[in-house]
Enzyme design. Sequence first.
Site, PDB file in Angstrom:
ATOM      1  N   ASP A 207     -69.589  27.346 -80.314  1.00 37.47           N
ATOM      2  CA  ASP A 207     -69.398  28.375 -79.282  1.00 37.47           C
ATOM      3  C   ASP A 207     -68.027  29.045 -79.459  1.00 37.47           C
ATOM      4  O   ASP A 207     -67.906  30.281 -79.419  1.00 37.47           O
ATOM      5  CB  ASP A 207     -69.523  27.700 -77.902  1.00 37.47           C
ATOM      6  CG  ASP A 207     -69.284  28.663 -76.761  1.00 37.47           C
ATOM      7  OD1 ASP A 207     -70.191  29.451 -76.453  1.00 37.47           O
ATOM      8  OD2 ASP A 207     -68.175  28.621 -76.181  1.00 37.47           O
TER       9      ASP A 207
ATOM     10  N   LYS B 147     -66.987  32.994 -80.587  1.00 35.58           N
ATOM     11  CA  LYS B 147     -66.057  33.787 -79.775  1.00 35.58           C
ATOM     12  C   LYS B 147     -64.865  34.254 -80.601  1.00 35.58           C
ATOM     13  O   LYS B 147     -64.353  35.358 -80.405  1.00 35.58           O
ATOM     14  CB  LYS B 147     -65.599  32.953 -78.568  1.00 35.58           C
ATOM     15  CG  LYS B 147     -66.724  32.733 -77.550  1.00 35.58           C
ATOM     16  CD  LYS B 147     -66.354  31.685 -76.514  1.00 35.58           C
ATOM     17  CE  LYS B 147     -67.436  31.552 -75.444  1.00 35.58           C
ATOM     18  NZ  LYS B 147     -67.215  30.387 -74.557  1.00 35.58           N
TER      19      LYS B 147
ATOM     20  N   ILE C  56     -63.078  36.534 -67.619  1.00 37.28           N
ATOM     21  CA  ILE C  56     -61.743  37.048 -67.957  1.00 37.28           C
ATOM     22  C   ILE C  56     -61.901  38.407 -68.644  1.00 37.28           C
ATOM     23  O   ILE C  56     -62.762  38.568 -69.506  1.00 37.28           O
ATOM     24  CB  ILE C  56     -61.010  36.078 -68.912  1.00 37.28           C
ATOM     25  CG1 ILE C  56     -60.961  34.666 -68.316  1.00 37.28           C
ATOM     26  CG2 ILE C  56     -59.611  36.570 -69.223  1.00 37.28           C
ATOM     27  CD1 ILE C  56     -60.499  33.599 -69.288  1.00 37.28           C
TER      28      ILE C  56
ATOM     29  N   LYS D  27     -72.691  35.644 -76.944  1.00 38.87           N
ATOM     30  CA  LYS D  27     -71.742  35.686 -78.075  1.00 38.87           C
ATOM     31  C   LYS D  27     -72.403  35.326 -79.397  1.00 38.87           C
ATOM     32  O   LYS D  27     -72.065  35.889 -80.439  1.00 38.87           O
ATOM     33  CB  LYS D  27     -70.525  34.788 -77.819  1.00 38.87           C
ATOM     34  CG  LYS D  27     -70.736  33.306 -77.929  1.00 38.87           C
ATOM     35  CD  LYS D  27     -70.984  32.453 -76.723  1.00 38.87           C
ATOM     36  CE  LYS D  27     -71.032  33.018 -75.372  1.00 38.87           C
ATOM     37  NZ  LYS D  27     -71.428  32.062 -74.313  1.00 38.87           N
TER      38      LYS D  27
ATOM     39  N   GLY E 141     -65.993  34.630 -70.420  1.00 36.07           N
ATOM     40  CA  GLY E 141     -66.769  34.678 -69.176  1.00 36.07           C
ATOM     41  C   GLY E 141     -66.277  35.767 -68.240  1.00 36.07           C
ATOM     42  O   GLY E 141     -66.522  36.956 -68.453  1.00 36.07           O
TER      43      GLY E 141
HETATM   44  N1  HSE Z   1     -70.569  26.654 -72.937  1.00 35.90           N
HETATM   45  C1  HSE Z   1     -69.600  27.680 -72.752  1.00 35.90           C
HETATM   46  C2  HSE Z   1     -68.286  27.074 -72.269  1.00 35.90           C
HETATM   47  C3  HSE Z   1     -70.148  28.700 -71.797  1.00 35.90           C
HETATM   48  O1  HSE Z   1     -68.288  25.908 -71.883  1.00 35.90           O
HETATM   49  O2  HSE Z   1     -67.268  27.741 -72.275  1.00 35.90           O
HETATM   50  C4  HSE Z   1     -69.462  30.023 -71.799  1.00 35.90           C
HETATM   51  O3  HSE Z   1     -69.514  30.655 -73.034  1.00 35.90           O
END
Ligand code: HSE
Length: 374
Positions: A184, A188, A119, A88, A117
């Site tokens: 993160d 996303k 989904i 991502k 992931g």
């Molecule tokens: N570090 C991310 C999480 C991994 O915990 O969702 C998946 O993108």
Amino acid sequence: MKIGLLGFGVVGRGVYDLTAERSDMQVAKVVCLEEISLPDAEVTKDYPSVLADKSIDTIIEAMGGLHPAYEFVRAAIEAGKNVVTSNKALVATFYDELIPLAKEKGVQFRCTAAVGGGIGWLSELERARRMQTVEQVGGIMNGTCNYILDSMTRLGLGYDEALSQAQALGYAEANPATDVDGIDTWHKLILSSNIAFGVSVDSATVPVAGIRHIAAEDVCNFKEHGYVCKLVSTGIMENGKLSAFVQPTLFPQGEPEAAVNTNYNLITLVGSASGRMSFYGQGAGRYPTAYNVVQDCADVLLGKGFYSPYGGKVCADNSLTRRFYVRGDRDAWLEENKQEAWGNALVTKPVAVDALHRWLKDHPGTFIAALPNE
Ligand code: HSE
């Protein structure tokens, strides 16, 4: 399909296993710096030799990180190969470059596993937007943060203990910054918004607040008022105006988000015809993530390329208002906007999201959480 697989870590190994029995796709070469040997694939450190191999039509990037993943993916597209990635950070950062380049070179580029992931979130967004206007996207997109917040809420752990457990279980990295500071989730959200709204969001205009400074006393305050705290992304497109931000957010007990336990994700779209649709499942891990990577390969075989038309740059305008829980620094601006006290913390009157995030930049040790939209 003959595949060149970049990386043999959590996701790469899963892709290798899930494709092993298939007749329609085969991992022919694996680029990996470790000394491993595989029964059905050649292992090499020499990426140019994989690029030069005309029998390989698709590169799966499962290395993570920006470099050299970016250089490798760009070179693959330039060489006329399809690309499937779960990265991502890579897609959100180089969106403006990689998506038009793939189109120009006539190759397929897919990244379903990059958000959620295992989904089928981005692939369903693709289906959603061909039938209706997507008005809103977002939700719980980071399993590590959800694990920490859930352990603090249901098990009464402190932040450090919950983080250590997440690390011991392999959810959180030794350096957890990307997860706990919301980066993160931010990547996303940007990627989901780009696809949902057919734009390229200017990431500098999307503020992010993470969970690093949450403490047990915050969780007590939330429980006392009937709330559960989650790290949530929000992207709203209304009358051509985009609101986009990542922040801890309070949900009344009984709301679906409040019931998302351990490391699960819950991601939602609101569409003009469908209304709310939510997607629940494992947002990380070897086989869930590899599942969507291999699904993308199956879509590439069907000739399905990127999810949406590439759109122009859009800046977020976060002038919409929320009430915020704030614990930590105080100053005249905050006192002016105070509505009530919750223990040592305060709850503001409705303030603009961008104003609160600007304030937070100057008070970096402070924990904030948005109250539900009224
Ligand atoms: N570090 C991310 C999480 C991994 O915990 O969702 C998946 O993108």
